[in-house]
Design a protein around this motif. Structure first.
Motif, PDB file in Angstrom:
ATOM      1  N   ARG A 281       0.846  -1.201   0.000  1.00 29.06           N
ATOM      2  CA  ARG A 281       0.000   0.000   0.000  1.00 29.06           C
ATOM      3  C   ARG A 281       0.880   1.249   0.000  1.00 29.06           C
ATOM      4  O   ARG A 281       1.725   1.410   0.883  1.00 29.06           O
ATOM      5  CB  ARG A 281      -0.915   0.017   1.222  1.00 29.06           C
ATOM      6  N   GLU A 282       0.663   2.123  -0.973  1.00 33.73           N
ATOM      7  CA  GLU A 282       1.371   3.399  -0.958  1.00 33.73           C
ATOM      8  C   GLU A 282       0.734   4.307   0.081  1.00 33.73           C
ATOM      9  O   GLU A 282      -0.482   4.519   0.087  1.00 33.73           O
ATOM     10  CB  GLU A 282       1.344   4.073  -2.326  1.00 33.73           C
ATOM     11  N   LEU A 283       1.552   4.835   0.975  1.00 32.78           N
ATOM     12  CA  LEU A 283       1.046   5.650   2.068  1.00 32.78           C
ATOM     13  C   LEU A 283       0.779   7.080   1.608  1.00 32.78           C
ATOM     14  O   LEU A 283       1.510   7.623   0.778  1.00 32.78           O
ATOM     15  CB  LEU A 283       2.054   5.667   3.225  1.00 32.78           C
ATOM     16  N   HIS A 284      -0.274   7.677   2.175  1.00 29.07           N
ATOM     17  CA  HIS A 284      -0.545   9.085   1.923  1.00 29.07           C
ATOM     18  C   HIS A 284       0.434   9.911   2.760  1.00 29.07           C
ATOM     19  O   HIS A 284       0.559   9.697   3.971  1.00 29.07           O
ATOM     20  CB  HIS A 284      -1.975   9.439   2.317  1.00 29.07           C
ATOM     21  N   ILE A 285       1.104  10.838   2.118  1.00 25.82           N
ATOM     22  CA  ILE A 285       2.080  11.673   2.810  1.00 25.82           C
ATOM     23  C   ILE A 285       1.526  13.089   2.921  1.00 25.82           C
ATOM     24  O   ILE A 285       1.117  13.686   1.926  1.00 25.82           O
ATOM     25  CB  ILE A 285       3.433  11.664   2.075  1.00 25.82           C
ATOM     26  N   ALA A 286       1.502  13.614   4.125  1.00 23.40           N
ATOM     27  CA  ALA A 286       0.958  14.942   4.386  1.00 23.40           C
ATOM     28  C   ALA A 286       1.854  16.021   3.784  1.00 23.40           C
ATOM     29  O   ALA A 286       3.030  15.780   3.494  1.00 23.40           O
ATOM     30  CB  ALA A 286       0.810  15.149   5.894  1.00 23.40           C
ATOM     31  N   PRO A 287       1.337  17.225   3.607  1.00 23.91           N
ATOM     32  CA  PRO A 287       2.164  18.318   3.076  1.00 23.91           C
ATOM     33  C   PRO A 287       3.437  18.571   3.875  1.00 23.91           C
ATOM     34  O   PRO A 287       4.449  19.008   3.316  1.00 23.91           O
ATOM     35  CB  PRO A 287       1.217  19.525   3.142  1.00 23.91           C
ATOM     36  N   ASP A 288       3.406  18.281   5.182  1.00 20.28           N
ATOM     37  CA  ASP A 288       4.613  18.472   5.993  1.00 20.28           C
ATOM     38  C   ASP A 288       5.519  17.245   6.001  1.00 20.28           C
ATOM     39  O   ASP A 288       6.497  17.188   6.746  1.00 20.28           O
ATOM     40  CB  ASP A 288       4.248  18.859   7.425  1.00 20.28           C
ATOM     41  N   GLY A 289       5.186  16.239   5.180  1.00 18.41           N
ATOM     42  CA  GLY A 289       6.026  15.049   5.053  1.00 18.41           C
ATOM     43  C   GLY A 289       5.670  13.903   5.966  1.00 18.41           C
ATOM     44  O   GLY A 289       6.245  12.814   5.856  1.00 18.41           O
ATOM     45  N   ARG A 290       4.692  14.076   6.844  1.00 21.02           N
ATOM     46  CA  ARG A 290       4.393  13.025   7.813  1.00 21.02           C
ATOM     47  C   ARG A 290       3.532  11.930   7.194  1.00 21.02           C
ATOM     48  O   ARG A 290       2.690  12.182   6.328  1.00 21.02           O
ATOM     49  CB  ARG A 290       3.718  13.610   9.053  1.00 21.02           C
ATOM     50  N   PHE A 291       3.751  10.705   7.673  1.00 16.93           N
ATOM     51  CA  PHE A 291       2.962   9.558   7.227  1.00 16.93           C
ATOM     52  C   PHE A 291       2.616   8.687   8.427  1.00 16.93           C
ATOM     53  O   PHE A 291       3.172   8.850   9.521  1.00 16.93           O
ATOM     54  CB  PHE A 291       3.712   8.739   6.162  1.00 16.93           C
ATOM     55  N   VAL A 292       1.680   7.752   8.210  1.00 20.71           N
ATOM     56  CA  VAL A 292       1.197   6.921   9.302  1.00 20.71           C
ATOM     57  C   VAL A 292       0.867   5.532   8.774  1.00 20.71           C
ATOM     58  O   VAL A 292       0.483   5.374   7.613  1.00 20.71           O
ATOM     59  CB  VAL A 292      -0.044   7.579   9.960  1.00 20.71           C
ATOM     60  N   LEU A 293       1.011   4.535   9.634  1.00 19.42           N
ATOM     61  CA  LEU A 293       0.627   3.152   9.311  1.00 19.42           C
ATOM     62  C   LEU A 293       0.358   2.421  10.617  1.00 19.42           C
ATOM     63  O   LEU A 293       0.661   2.918  11.699  1.00 19.42           O
ATOM     64  CB  LEU A 293       1.719   2.447   8.503  1.00 19.42           C
ATOM     65  N   GLY A 294      -0.233   1.229  10.516  1.00 21.99           N
ATOM     66  CA  GLY A 294      -0.580   0.476  11.716  1.00 21.99           C
ATOM     67  C   GLY A 294       0.030  -0.913  11.732  1.00 21.99           C
ATOM     68  O   GLY A 294       0.227  -1.532  10.688  1.00 21.99           O
ATOM     69  N   LEU A 295       0.296  -1.403  12.948  1.00 21.60           N
ATOM     70  CA  LEU A 295       0.773  -2.768  13.171  1.00 21.60           C
ATOM     71  C   LEU A 295      -0.221  -3.481  14.078  1.00 21.60           C
ATOM     72  O   LEU A 295      -0.580  -2.969  15.138  1.00 21.60           O
ATOM     73  CB  LEU A 295       2.157  -2.776  13.838  1.00 21.60           C
ATOM     74  N   GLY A 296      -0.668  -4.669  13.679  1.00 22.33           N
ATOM     75  CA  GLY A 296      -1.650  -5.411  14.439  1.00 22.33           C
ATOM     76  C   GLY A 296      -1.115  -5.983  15.742  1.00 22.33           C
ATOM     77  O   GLY A 296       0.098  -5.979  16.005  1.00 22.33           O
ATOM     78  N   ARG A 297      -2.020  -6.501  16.543  1.00 20.69           N
ATOM     79  CA  ARG A 297      -1.677  -7.080  17.845  1.00 20.69           C
ATOM     80  C   ARG A 297      -0.628  -8.172  17.736  1.00 20.69           C
ATOM     81  O   ARG A 297       0.241  -8.303  18.609  1.00 20.69           O
ATOM     82  CB  ARG A 297      -2.942  -7.649  18.491  1.00 20.69           C
ATOM     83  N   ASP A 298      -0.697  -8.979  16.697  1.00 20.17           N
ATOM     84  CA  ASP A 298       0.205 -10.123  16.569  1.00 20.17           C
ATOM     85  C   ASP A 298       1.316  -9.905  15.551  1.00 20.17           C
ATOM     86  O   ASP A 298       1.969 -10.866  15.122  1.00 20.17           O
ATOM     87  CB  ASP A 298      -0.611 -11.366  16.195  1.00 20.17           C
ATOM     88  N   ALA A 299       1.550  -8.656  15.154  1.00 20.61           N
ATOM     89  CA  ALA A 299       2.646  -8.369  14.225  1.00 20.61           C
ATOM     90  C   ALA A 299       3.970  -8.827  14.839  1.00 20.61           C
ATOM     91  O   ALA A 299       4.173  -8.729  16.051  1.00 20.61           O
ATOM     92  CB  ALA A 299       2.698  -6.884  13.912  1.00 20.61           C
ATOM     93  N   ALA A 300       4.860  -9.323  14.012  1.00 15.52           N
ATOM     94  CA  ALA A 300       6.139  -9.831  14.512  1.00 15.52           C
ATOM     95  C   ALA A 300       7.217  -9.632  13.464  1.00 15.52           C
ATOM     96  O   ALA A 300       6.938  -9.389  12.288  1.00 15.52           O
ATOM     97  CB  ALA A 300       6.014 -11.313  14.871  1.00 15.52           C
TER      98      ALA A 300
ATOM     99  N   ARG B 242     -14.792   1.160   7.260  1.00 14.84           N
ATOM    100  CA  ARG B 242     -13.350   1.102   7.522  1.00 14.84           C
ATOM    101  C   ARG B 242     -12.517   1.053   6.244  1.00 14.84           C
ATOM    102  O   ARG B 242     -11.317   1.293   6.290  1.00 14.84           O
ATOM    103  CB  ARG B 242     -13.045  -0.101   8.409  1.00 14.84           C
ATOM    104  N   ALA B 243     -13.148   0.751   5.120  1.00 16.79           N
ATOM    105  CA  ALA B 243     -12.417   0.687   3.853  1.00 16.79           C
ATOM    106  C   ALA B 243     -12.256   2.065   3.216  1.00 16.79           C
ATOM    107  O   ALA B 243     -11.534   2.203   2.226  1.00 16.79           O
ATOM    108  CB  ALA B 243     -13.137  -0.246   2.884  1.00 16.79           C
ATOM    109  N   ILE B 244     -12.910   3.072   3.747  1.00 15.74           N
ATOM    110  CA  ILE B 244     -12.834   4.421   3.174  1.00 15.74           C
ATOM    111  C   ILE B 244     -11.389   4.918   3.211  1.00 15.74           C
ATOM    112  O   ILE B 244     -10.704   4.810   4.236  1.00 15.74           O
ATOM    113  CB  ILE B 244     -13.766   5.376   3.932  1.00 15.74           C
ATOM    114  N   ASP B 245     -10.943   5.441   2.073  1.00 14.47           N
ATOM    115  CA  ASP B 245      -9.563   5.916   1.951  1.00 14.47           C
ATOM    116  C   ASP B 245      -9.587   7.414   1.663  1.00 14.47           C
ATOM    117  O   ASP B 245      -9.446   7.839   0.521  1.00 14.47           O
ATOM    118  CB  ASP B 245      -8.855   5.143   0.836  1.00 14.47           C
ATOM    119  N   ARG B 246      -9.792   8.182   2.690  1.00 10.72           N
ATOM    120  CA  ARG B 246      -9.933   9.637   2.552  1.00 10.72           C
ATOM    121  C   ARG B 246      -8.562  10.298   2.648  1.00 10.72           C
ATOM    122  O   ARG B 246      -7.806  10.068   3.597  1.00 10.72           O
ATOM    123  CB  ARG B 246     -10.861  10.167   3.652  1.00 10.72           C
ATOM    124  N   ILE B 247      -8.234  11.095   1.639  1.00 10.30           N
ATOM    125  CA  ILE B 247      -6.944  11.782   1.652  1.00 10.30           C
ATOM    126  C   ILE B 247      -7.097  13.043   2.499  1.00 10.30           C
ATOM    127  O   ILE B 247      -7.540  14.098   2.034  1.00 10.30           O
ATOM    128  CB  ILE B 247      -6.470  12.119   0.228  1.00 10.30           C
TER     129      ILE B 247
END
Length: 266
Positions: A47-66, A125-130
């Motif tokens: 998934r290509e991440l949305h990058i904010a105008p100030d360069g910041r990005f975000v993503l998530g890691l699940g409970r069982d990520a390893a 939850r599938a909504i991908d709002r920029i």
């Protein structure tokens, strides 16, 4: 000597400069943030991440990520990767007794209703709002004692069930519930089977918060809200034994732990 020195420096000259960075520790259940340099594109798990105008990005890691979090970074100088080890966490065991049996083992009619409601939640939850409202951070939607934590293994009426993927705040029925961050309402349901009165607010780039077991819902789908706006009243609807607020955080439906992002209660 000069030729040997030039050859030694060649790998450094060829390798693209990596400017993207990740903030803080990377752990199971975390909302991970970072900063990209101008012109960089970042891909995580396809998934290509949305990058904010100030360069910041975000993503998530699940409970069982390893293992390792790996980001593919493409910039003006080429492609490279940014990796961080994922820190494991220990999870509590929580036993809850006294629930109506139909809320633990739904009958066929109940299952039919549950599947229809899951489809609604999945669509929200599938909504991908920029948008980048998530950059404002989170505030408490209500203040009270913590009666349930993220990641705990739940034993319901003596039967093992899925882990608890949110934060339970013990507040009396009728307590005003506030939006934890600015955003747009994507779900506003008065009575879902498991979560009762339920609201989901989208904060952009896949980040959403969820508010459940509400006695009253005061917002509608599509409505924009600001942090601190009253969106509902707390209650004891859905699968509960008493009044409280279930507060959830998700990234494209992957449920995360909101607790590390909240300020200390006064």
């Amino acid at each position: 000597m000069r030729i040997a020195l030039a050859l030694a420096l060649l790998p450094a000259l060829i390798a693209p400069a990596l400017a993207a960075s990740i903030d803080g520790e990377v752990a199971q259940g975390a909302l991970v943030t970072g900063v990209a340099a101008p012109g960089e594109r970042i891909v995580y798990d396809g998934r290509e991440l949305h990058i904010a105008p100030d360069g910041r990005f975000v993503l998530g890691l699940g409970r069982d990520a390893a293992g390792t979090l790996t980001l593919d970074v493409t910039g003006p100088a080429g492609k490279t990767t940014l990796s961080r080890a994922i820190s494991p966490r220990e999870w509590q065991i929580q036993r809850i007794d006294g629930l109506p049996d139909k809320k633990v083992n739904p009958d066929p009619e109940g299952m039919k209703r549950i599947e229809a409601e899951r489809a609604k939640i999945k669509a929200a939850r599938a909504i991908d709002r920029i948008a980048f409202d998530w950059e404002a951070g989170l505030q408490w939607p209500a203040k009270g004692g913590i009666s349930g934590v993220y990641g705990s293994q739940r034993i319901l009426n003596g039967e093992a069930r899925q882990p608890h993927l949110g934060l339970d705040v013990a507040v009396p029925e009728g307590t005003p519930i506030a939006a934890a961050a600015p955003g747009q309402v994507t779900l506003a349901e008065p009575d879902l089977y498991f979560t009762g009165g339920t609201v989901i607010i989208d904060h952009g780039a896949g980040v959403q918060t969820l508010y459940a077991h509400l006695s009253r819902v005061d917002v509608r789908v599509g409505q924009k809200v600001q942090a601190g706006d009253t969106i509902a009243l707390s209650g004891k609807t859905g699968r509960v034994t008493g009044a409280h607020l279930h507060f959830g955080l998700a990234w494209y439906g992957l449920q995360l732990d909101p607790a590390p992002l909240l300020p200390q209660q006064e």
